[in-house]
Motif scaffolding. Structure first.
Motif, PDB file in Angstrom:
ATOM      1  N   ASP A 391      35.858 -32.559 -12.508  1.00  0.00           N
ATOM      2  CA  ASP A 391      35.399 -31.645 -11.431  1.00  0.00           C
ATOM      3  C   ASP A 391      34.882 -30.171 -12.073  1.00  0.00           C
ATOM      4  O   ASP A 391      34.506 -29.030 -11.743  1.00  0.00           O
ATOM      5  N   GLY A 392      36.348 -30.094 -12.672  1.00  0.00           N
ATOM      6  CA  GLY A 392      36.545 -29.034 -12.804  1.00  0.00           C
ATOM      7  C   GLY A 392      35.893 -28.508 -14.435  1.00  0.00           C
ATOM      8  O   GLY A 392      35.366 -27.702 -14.452  1.00  0.00           O
ATOM      9  N   LEU A 393      35.680 -29.957 -14.973  1.00  0.00           N
ATOM     10  CA  LEU A 393      34.615 -29.608 -16.429  1.00  0.00           C
ATOM     11  C   LEU A 393      32.962 -29.294 -15.369  1.00  0.00           C
ATOM     12  O   LEU A 393      32.716 -28.318 -16.190  1.00  0.00           O
ATOM     13  N   THR A 394      32.739 -29.879 -14.242  1.00  0.00           N
ATOM     14  CA  THR A 394      31.492 -29.376 -13.879  1.00  0.00           C
ATOM     15  C   THR A 394      31.435 -28.567 -13.352  1.00  0.00           C
ATOM     16  O   THR A 394      30.416 -27.478 -13.558  1.00  0.00           O
ATOM     17  N   GLU A 395      32.338 -27.508 -12.590  1.00  0.00           N
ATOM     18  CA  GLU A 395      32.656 -26.283 -12.922  1.00  0.00           C
ATOM     19  C   GLU A 395      32.664 -25.669 -13.922  1.00  0.00           C
ATOM     20  O   GLU A 395      31.847 -23.815 -13.299  1.00  0.00           O
ATOM     21  N   LEU A 396      33.266 -25.405 -14.780  1.00  0.00           N
ATOM     22  CA  LEU A 396      33.403 -24.779 -16.054  1.00  0.00           C
ATOM     23  C   LEU A 396      31.959 -25.049 -16.224  1.00  0.00           C
ATOM     24  O   LEU A 396      31.245 -24.079 -16.943  1.00  0.00           O
ATOM     25  N   ASN A 397      30.988 -25.793 -16.833  1.00  0.00           N
ATOM     26  CA  ASN A 397      29.219 -25.137 -17.081  1.00  0.00           C
ATOM     27  C   ASN A 397      28.970 -24.369 -16.409  1.00  0.00           C
ATOM     28  O   ASN A 397      27.942 -23.634 -16.366  1.00  0.00           O
ATOM     29  N   LYS A 398      28.685 -24.707 -14.626  1.00  0.00           N
ATOM     30  CA  LYS A 398      28.593 -23.102 -14.490  1.00  0.00           C
ATOM     31  C   LYS A 398      28.643 -22.037 -14.723  1.00  0.00           C
ATOM     32  O   LYS A 398      28.351 -20.696 -14.594  1.00  0.00           O
ATOM     33  N   GLU A 399      30.260 -21.864 -14.167  1.00  0.00           N
ATOM     34  CA  GLU A 399      30.662 -20.910 -14.966  1.00  0.00           C
ATOM     35  C   GLU A 399      30.466 -19.661 -16.473  1.00  0.00           C
ATOM     36  O   GLU A 399      30.207 -18.879 -16.720  1.00  0.00           O
ATOM     37  N   LEU A 400      30.041 -20.772 -17.633  1.00  0.00           N
ATOM     38  CA  LEU A 400      29.243 -20.436 -18.420  1.00  0.00           C
ATOM     39  C   LEU A 400      28.405 -20.282 -19.313  1.00  0.00           C
ATOM     40  O   LEU A 400      27.664 -19.448 -19.210  1.00  0.00           O
ATOM     41  N   PHE A 401      27.032 -21.069 -18.616  1.00  0.00           N
ATOM     42  CA  PHE A 401      25.764 -20.731 -18.328  1.00  0.00           C
ATOM     43  C   PHE A 401      25.382 -20.507 -17.190  1.00  0.00           C
ATOM     44  O   PHE A 401      24.058 -20.281 -17.454  1.00  0.00           O
ATOM     45  N   ASN A 402      26.088 -19.858 -16.934  1.00  0.00           N
ATOM     46  CA  ASN A 402      25.406 -18.395 -15.567  1.00  0.00           C
ATOM     47  C   ASN A 402      25.551 -17.536 -16.047  1.00  0.00           C
ATOM     48  O   ASN A 402      25.716 -16.519 -15.747  1.00  0.00           O
ATOM     49  N   CYS A 403      26.659 -17.417 -16.671  1.00  0.00           N
ATOM     50  CA  CYS A 403      27.380 -16.066 -16.984  1.00  0.00           C
ATOM     51  C   CYS A 403      26.583 -15.621 -18.355  1.00  0.00           C
ATOM     52  O   CYS A 403      26.860 -15.012 -19.717  1.00  0.00           O
ATOM     53  N   THR A 404      25.278 -14.553 -17.678  1.00  0.00           N
ATOM     54  CA  THR A 404      25.048 -14.531 -18.835  1.00  0.00           C
ATOM     55  C   THR A 404      25.019 -13.134 -19.547  1.00  0.00           C
ATOM     56  O   THR A 404      25.071 -13.039 -20.742  1.00  0.00           O
ATOM     57  N   GLN A 405      26.106 -12.209 -19.005  1.00  0.00           N
ATOM     58  CA  GLN A 405      26.752 -10.970 -19.515  1.00  0.00           C
ATOM     59  C   GLN A 405      27.641 -11.479 -20.360  1.00  0.00           C
ATOM     60  O   GLN A 405      28.280 -10.263 -21.057  1.00  0.00           O
ATOM     61  N   LEU A 406      27.879 -12.556 -20.717  1.00  0.00           N
ATOM     62  CA  LEU A 406      29.137 -12.310 -21.845  1.00  0.00           C
ATOM     63  C   LEU A 406      28.283 -13.077 -23.007  1.00  0.00           C
ATOM     64  O   LEU A 406      27.489 -14.134 -23.134  1.00  0.00           O
ATOM     65  N   PRO A 407      28.864 -12.587 -24.127  1.00  0.00           N
ATOM     66  CA  PRO A 407      28.242 -13.001 -25.651  1.00  0.00           C
ATOM     67  C   PRO A 407      28.643 -14.462 -25.859  1.00  0.00           C
ATOM     68  O   PRO A 407      29.587 -14.846 -25.849  1.00  0.00           O
ATOM     69  N   SER A 408      27.506 -15.302 -26.388  1.00  0.00           N
ATOM     70  CA  SER A 408      27.466 -16.018 -26.322  1.00  0.00           C
ATOM     71  C   SER A 408      28.401 -16.588 -27.356  1.00  0.00           C
ATOM     72  O   SER A 408      29.098 -17.953 -27.428  1.00  0.00           O
ATOM     73  N   CYS A 409      28.827 -16.288 -28.250  1.00  0.00           N
ATOM     74  CA  CYS A 409      30.716 -16.523 -29.325  1.00  0.00           C
ATOM     75  C   CYS A 409      31.433 -16.895 -28.173  1.00  0.00           C
ATOM     76  O   CYS A 409      32.504 -17.467 -28.611  1.00  0.00           O
ATOM     77  N   PHE A 410      31.582 -15.562 -27.119  1.00  0.00           N
ATOM     78  CA  PHE A 410      32.302 -16.285 -26.146  1.00  0.00           C
ATOM     79  C   PHE A 410      32.013 -17.393 -25.440  1.00  0.00           C
ATOM     80  O   PHE A 410      33.326 -18.520 -24.978  1.00  0.00           O
ATOM     81  N   GLN A 411      31.132 -17.557 -24.859  1.00  0.00           N
ATOM     82  CA  GLN A 411      30.828 -18.272 -24.029  1.00  0.00           C
ATOM     83  C   GLN A 411      30.741 -20.238 -25.243  1.00  0.00           C
ATOM     84  O   GLN A 411      31.754 -20.946 -24.604  1.00  0.00           O
ATOM     85  N   ASN A 412      30.576 -19.823 -26.271  1.00  0.00           N
ATOM     86  CA  ASN A 412      31.083 -20.937 -27.278  1.00  0.00           C
ATOM     87  C   ASN A 412      31.956 -21.185 -27.244  1.00  0.00           C
ATOM     88  O   ASN A 412      32.864 -22.746 -27.381  1.00  0.00           O
ATOM     89  N   LEU A 413      33.063 -20.172 -26.995  1.00  0.00           N
ATOM     90  CA  LEU A 413      34.696 -20.167 -27.669  1.00  0.00           C
ATOM     91  C   LEU A 413      35.840 -21.388 -26.522  1.00  0.00           C
ATOM     92  O   LEU A 413      36.683 -21.584 -27.030  1.00  0.00           O
ATOM     93  N   LEU A 414      34.892 -20.569 -25.393  1.00  0.00           N
ATOM     94  CA  LEU A 414      35.492 -21.099 -24.038  1.00  0.00           C
ATOM     95  C   LEU A 414      35.405 -23.140 -24.334  1.00  0.00           C
ATOM     96  O   LEU A 414      35.720 -23.317 -23.793  1.00  0.00           O
ATOM     97  N   LEU A 415      33.726 -23.323 -24.303  1.00  0.00           N
ATOM     98  CA  LEU A 415      33.062 -24.009 -23.929  1.00  0.00           C
ATOM     99  C   LEU A 415      33.972 -25.272 -25.157  1.00  0.00           C
ATOM    100  O   LEU A 415      34.496 -26.363 -24.513  1.00  0.00           O
ATOM    101  N   ASN A 416      34.180 -24.883 -26.699  1.00  0.00           N
ATOM    102  CA  ASN A 416      34.098 -25.757 -27.352  1.00  0.00           C
ATOM    103  C   ASN A 416      36.186 -25.727 -27.128  1.00  0.00           C
ATOM    104  O   ASN A 416      36.913 -26.902 -27.999  1.00  0.00           O
TER     105      ASN A 416
END
Length: 451
Positions: A391-416
């Protein structure tokens, strides 16, 4: 595929579009002849289902249906691509390892249906691209090896090799960051990440196994005063650990100043104060054989896991100026980082709690869950912890892929960061294990050139 790519890039697309592929029996792509096209469609739908957001029942149905279908294809000519996706999926797949798999043709070796699709795409099926990909992989790998040598020199110069109680894990820690954020321009980030990670391993061992309560109090006092003179009459191993912490945090703050244009030393010190408090609390639990409740344990263990301080320190050396708006979306106040730390702690505990219990460390998510839920068996607790993690990983999907204001490099490092913990703890303890799979991955990523 279209849905998956749009969602991964932050577009607002509804999963309800998938209902057009579902019949009245809840079956997807239900063809009786098991055609190549169906296998390709099932695999694509399975990959799509892993990019789910909370509450999307159609995605759960798609995952359940396609996973069952694909598992029945084992030992067939489709097995390479199918086995890879079932084993690693979205949340265990690091970019550098996946790239190497593509380059070496692992996915194409016995999957005739893939070449049959690719031959229609002449710009994709191009030997020059393959040659360029090999040259690029080897060139970047050479950069990684030079950075790893810098980390190795730092480890020796810091005196950590003299410590007999700690683990030497700088290669593994460098691997986990290089496999995700591999681009040449992130060298300072990788080195900072590895140094902080190594400090955490050393200090975790110091607090957990090799210090008395009085020595821990002295170390904390030395840190709070940020004073080297206080160490004059301390044991040698305490001196080495504090000198290493003091010098490394100061050095990283100096490097961050050149990128950020402001002094971040006090900010870094505040994070380490919280980190050491978490280590101290866990040492007290271990000494007194205390098992806290779920909430108390999670609040401390999310910090003690160290991902928060590692990520937050390292992002100051990525080359991007960290504005207050960016920091708010990525530091300890953000839900995304909280979910990374939570899922990392959960997957860690699921693979280490038995061994740690044998060593006298009783606090873990499994034990704490059973304490809060009397009469719950260990297997049931473990199953529920896995469910909370998913459930936490599913929530993380939404947090990262809905967060359009955050530069992609920071999205990638959180996801990775979330991915690497899921990968390393897929079978057993990430750093104490000699599992051949991990050695193989490290070698492929950092040392073995592509011919």
């Amino acid at each position: 595929m279209g849905f998956r790519i749009l969602r991964l890039h932050g577009y607002d697309v509804s999963s309800e579009i998938l209902t057009i592929f579902e019949n009245e029996k809840g079956e997807f792509f239900s063809f009786a002849d098991k055609t190549h096209r169906e296998v390709e469609g099932m695999l694509s739908l399975y990959k799509c289902s892993l990019i789910a957001f909370p509450g999307e029942m159609i995605m759960k149905e798609a995952k359940t249906f396609t996973e069952a279908y694909l598992r029945n294809l084992r030992d067939t000519k489709h097995s390479n691509a199918v086995d890879y996706e079932l084993k690693y999926g979205f949340h265990r797949s690091l970019p550098r390892l996946k790239a190497r798999s593509y380059i070496e043709g692992v996915w194409l070796a016995d999957n005739s249906w893939l070449p049959n699709t690719l031959y229609k795409l002449p710009y994709m099926n191009n030997c020059k691209y393959l040659e360029l990909a090999k040259l690029d992989f080897n060139a970047v790998q050479s950069i990684h090896q030079k950075e790893l040598q810098q980390v190795h020199n730092w480890w020796i110069d810091s005196g950590f090799r003299k410590l007999k109680f700690t683990r030497e894990r700088h290669i593994e820690i460098y691997f986990v960051v290089a496999a995700g954020m591999f681009e040449p321009e992130y060298g300072d980030y990788r080195i900072a990440f590895t140094k902080v990670g190594c400090l955490l391993v050393v200090l975790d061992d110091l607090y957990d196994k090799y210090s008395s309560s009085d020595e821990i109090m002295l170390f904390n006092e030395a840190f709070n005063r940020w004073d080297l003179n206080i160490l004059d009459h301390m044991p040698e191993h305490i001196k080495i650990c504090f000198f290493g912490l003091y010098n490394t945090v100061s050095e990283l703050a100096e490097r961050a100043y050149k990128v950020q244009g402001c002094d971040v030393l006090e900010y870094f010190k505040r994070m380490w104060k919280v980190q050491l408090e978490a280590f101290t609390k866990e040492a007290e639990w271990s000494k007194h054989k205390y098992v806290p409740g779920w909430d108390e344990y999670i609040n401390v263990s999310k910090v003690s896991g160290g991902f928060g301080i590692t990520i937050i320190t390292s992002i100051h050396l990525m080359g991007e100026v960290i504005t207050n708006n960016i920091l708010f979306q990525i530091d300890e106040r953000s839900k995304a980082l909280d979910l990374v730390c939570l899922t990392t702690r959960l997957v860690n505990d699921t693979k280490t709690f038995k061994a740690e219990r044998e060593c006298g460390e009783l606090a873990s998510t499994i034990e704490c869950y059973m304490k809060d839920n009397p009469n719950t068996s260990e297997d049931t607790a473990l199953e529920n912890v896995y469910g909370i993690m998913e459930d936490g990983l599913t929530e993380l999907n939404k947090e990262l892929f809905n967060c359009t204001q955050l530069p992609s490099c920071f999205q990638n490092l959180l996801l990775n960061s979330a991915r690497l913990s899921q990968l390393l703890y897929m079978q057993t303890d990430a750093f104490n294990s000699s599992i051949q799979d991990k050695k193989y991955m490290v070698d492929k990523c950092l040392f073995q050139r592509i011919k």
